[in-house]
Structure formats: structure tokens, C-alpha cells
Scaffold this motif. Structure first.
Motif, PDB file in Angstrom:
ATOM      1  N   ALA A 186      16.661  16.348 -16.083  1.00 51.06           N
ATOM      2  CA  ALA A 186      15.599  15.793 -16.939  1.00 51.06           C
ATOM      3  C   ALA A 186      16.199  14.782 -17.906  1.00 51.06           C
ATOM      4  N   PRO A 187      16.628  13.637 -17.392  1.00 47.64           N
ATOM      5  CA  PRO A 187      17.343  12.672 -18.233  1.00 47.64           C
ATOM      6  C   PRO A 187      16.464  11.950 -19.246  1.00 47.64           C
ATOM      7  N   GLU A 188      15.142  12.192 -19.219  1.00 45.90           N
ATOM      8  CA  GLU A 188      14.269  11.458 -20.129  1.00 45.90           C
ATOM      9  C   GLU A 188      14.189  12.099 -21.510  1.00 45.90           C
ATOM     10  N   THR A 189      14.671  13.323 -21.682  1.00 48.96           N
ATOM     11  CA  THR A 189      14.605  13.969 -22.990  1.00 48.96           C
ATOM     12  C   THR A 189      15.613  13.341 -23.947  1.00 48.96           C
ATOM     13  N   SER A 232      19.147  14.775 -23.617  1.00 53.80           N
ATOM     14  CA  SER A 232      19.793  14.288 -22.402  1.00 53.80           C
ATOM     15  C   SER A 232      20.272  12.857 -22.574  1.00 53.80           C
ATOM     16  N   LYS A 233      19.462  12.042 -23.252  1.00 56.72           N
ATOM     17  CA  LYS A 233      19.865  10.661 -23.493  1.00 56.72           C
ATOM     18  C   LYS A 233      21.100  10.610 -24.384  1.00 56.72           C
ATOM     19  N   ASP A 285      23.995   8.743 -22.648  1.00 60.51           N
ATOM     20  CA  ASP A 285      24.173   7.389 -23.173  1.00 60.51           C
ATOM     21  C   ASP A 285      25.242   7.287 -24.246  1.00 60.51           C
TER      22      ASP A 285
END
Length: 330
Positions: free
Chosen positions: A41-44, A47-48, A52
Motif C-alpha cells: 500500500a505505497p499510497e499511505t 509508506s511514502k 521516498d
């Protein structure tokens, strides 16, 4: 799996574990479930943060460690003693002086390019000076190189301090220079990280042709010449390559001491003294050491961050003392 491949598999496994630890470590520790969520779930927001910010920094630390380990293995092979290290032999100090000039003097050129070029020139020039002093003294043994390296490093440090005092003004933030000198890996952009990773891989591949020459040099200059090697030319080329590798690492991480000393020793215990295996093993070991040190620097005193160079110096100093004592007993 062959016996020759097992140490490399262990090093790669240890590096992957430490990269995972580096992703978890920080003021706000991440759990293994957070790492899984960063993939699924990289959109949370969390997670970012991991993908990133932390992941690029951890990978950049691994690349810088690989370069320092690689440079240390080259210098130890060229100088034929186990105490040779970029930091002690002045290469890192020369790169730091060049980088300080790039940070303090407005040259009207792209800062990243100026920093890399001046760091390279400083590292190469300092190493050549140390070798020249040792040759003029008629020795290239550990004691002679260490004394020459300490002297050159002291002069370079004094010059760096003078530049910082003379060139500082309201437009120059000395905190940036000081934090860079103390060592530390900042989170790079993805293009910069891609360039650093490509350069690290290219340096590792480019040093492999030096392996046979380093092995021959380990037999002594007379024996190496008997096998048809142009010793003086090979040493000059190897020093140039080693200085370039160190300069690239210093340009990204500042002064990170003792990794170039410890990584080749650990690798030598694992894969033996032959440089065809020792060079990539030193790179992997250096990557693992700096990844672990960077994780400790971020997590030891939250919310503050310890400079990476202080962590490696505190850990590497005793290691160097033990090696020096063993060398003097021999």
C-alpha cells in the motif's frame, strides 16, 4: 553452493538484513508490518516516508560504504600493508579540502560538478604527496606511510580550517560545511541515487582488472617486475583509481573514517587475500558497515542525529589500535 560463493552469499544476506534494519531505524521506528505495507500500500503517508525518504538514504549509505571499502582494499594492496586507509593516508582529507573549496567559493559552475571535481583532485593530490614523502624518505612501510599521512592530513586540516575562517560571510552557512566534514548521508533524489548506484557498480567493475597487479605487487616490487609488470606505472594508475573511488564517496558522505580500514580486513578474513575476490567482498562489507552505522546514527539519540563520521570513528578507532599493536609486535 560452492565454498567460494558462500562468503559472498553471507555478505549479501547480511547487507539485505541491514538495509531492512536501516529502513526500520529512526526517530519513529517502523515495524516489519510497516515495511510490508510500504510495498502493498505505497499510497499511505507512512509508506511514502519509508519509500521516498528512508529507502534512498539507506541505499546511498550502502553505496558510499561500498566505495570506501573498495578504496581501502586498493590502497592496502598498493602500499602492501594492512594499515593503509584513505582517511589516514590523506586521501579523504584532500577530498574534504577540495569539497570545502567548492562549498565556500562561488565558482559560477554547477555545485554538484564542482564538488565532485575538486574532491577528486584533492584526494588524488593528497595521496600522491603522501607517496612522494614516503619515497623520499626511502620507505613505503606502514610506519613511514602513517607518519606521512598524519603530517599531510594535519596540513590539509589546517588549510581547511583557514578557508572556513577566511571565506565565511553572511552568505555562507558554515553549519553546512561542518556537518559535511563530520560525515553524513543525506536523502538523495532518485536521479542522484541512480547515478551514485551506477557509479558504484562501475567503480567495482573497473577495479577488477587491477586484481592481478595487486596480487603481484604483494610479492614485492622485484618479483612483480620479474613477472613483467611496470611497477611504477601500475602504482600510479592504482592510486589514481583508488583516489577517484574515495573522492566519489567523500563527495556524497563527507568524512567517514575507518571504513576503508576495517572493511578489507573483514573481507580478507572471509574470502582470503586474492584481490579478484577481495575487491568485491570489501565493497559488500563496506556497504554493510556504513548501512549499520547510518541506522545507529539516526536511532541512537532521537530526535537528534549523530554525525555518521563520529559513529564510524568511535567504532573504528579501537579496531585500528588493535591492528597497529599487532603490526608493531611483528
Amino acid at each position: 553452493m560452492s565454498a567460494r560463493a558462500m562468503p559472498f552469499a553471507g555478505l549479501v544476506g547480511a547487507l539485505l538484513v541491514l538495509i531492512g534494519l536501516g529502513l526500520c531505524a529512526g526517530h519513529d521506528w517502523a515495524s516489519p508490518s510497516d515495511l510490508i505495507a510500504a510495498v502493498t500500500a505505497p499510497e499511505t503517508l507512512r509508506s511514502k516516508l519509508l519509500i521516498d525518504w528512508r529507502l534512498p538514504r539507506v541505499l546511498a549509505a550502502a553505496c558510499c560504504g561500498a566505495l570506501l571499502g573498495l578504496g581501502g582494499a586498493i590502497f592496502q594492496g598498493v602500499f602492501r600493508n594492512p594499515l593503509a586507509e584513505p582517511y589516514l593516508l590523506g586521501s579523504a582529507g584532500g577530498a574534504a579540502l577540495g569539497a570545502s573549496v567548492a562549498l565556500l567559493v562561488p565558482l559560477g559552475l554547477p555545485p554538484a560538478l564542482v564538488l565532485a571535481v575538486l574532491a577528486f583532485l584533492g584526494a588524488w593530490g593528497a595521496t600522491v604527496i603522501v607517496m612522494a614523502i614516503a619515497r623520499l624518505a626511502g620507505t613505503v612501510d606502514a610506519a613511514g606511510l602513517l607518519l606521512a599521512g598524519v603530517a599531510v592530513a594535519a596540513v590539509l586540516g589546517a588549510l581547511r580550517s583557514f578557508l572556513m575562517l577566511a571565506l565565511s560571510d553572511d552568505t555562507v552557512n558554515l553549519q553546512v560545511v561542518l556537518s559535511w566534514i563530520l560525515g553524513g548521508v543525506q536523502t538523495p533524489s532518485r536521479p542522484v541515487l541512480a547515478g551514485l548506484a551506477a557509479a558504484t557498480l562501475a567503480c567495482t567493475v573497473a577495479t577488477l582488472p587491477l586484481a592481478r597487479g595487486l596480487d603481484l605487487l604483494g610479492l614485492g616490487e622485484t618479483m612483480a617486475a620479474g613477472f613483467g609488470q611496470d611497477v611504477r606505472r601500475f602504482v600510479d594508475v592504482a592510486v589514481l583509481v583508488g583516489a577517484a573511488v574515495v573522492a566519489l564517496a567523500v563527495a556524497f558522505s563527507g568524512l567517514v573514517a575507518f571504513v576503508g580500514l576495517a572493511a578489507p580486513h573483514v573481507a580478507r578474513w572471509l574470502v582470503g587475500p586474492m584481490h579478484r575476490a577481495l575487491l568485491p567482498a570489501s565493497a559488500l562489507t563496506g556497504a554493510a558497515l556504513v548501512t549499520a552505522a547510518d541506522a545507529l546514527a539516526r536511532a541512537a539519540l532521537p530526535p537528534a542525529e549523530i554525525p555518521l563520521g563520529l559513529v564510524t570513528a568511535l567504532a573504528g578507532g579501537p579496531f585500528f589500535i588493535v591492528l597497529l599493536a599487532r603490526q608493531l609486535r611483528r
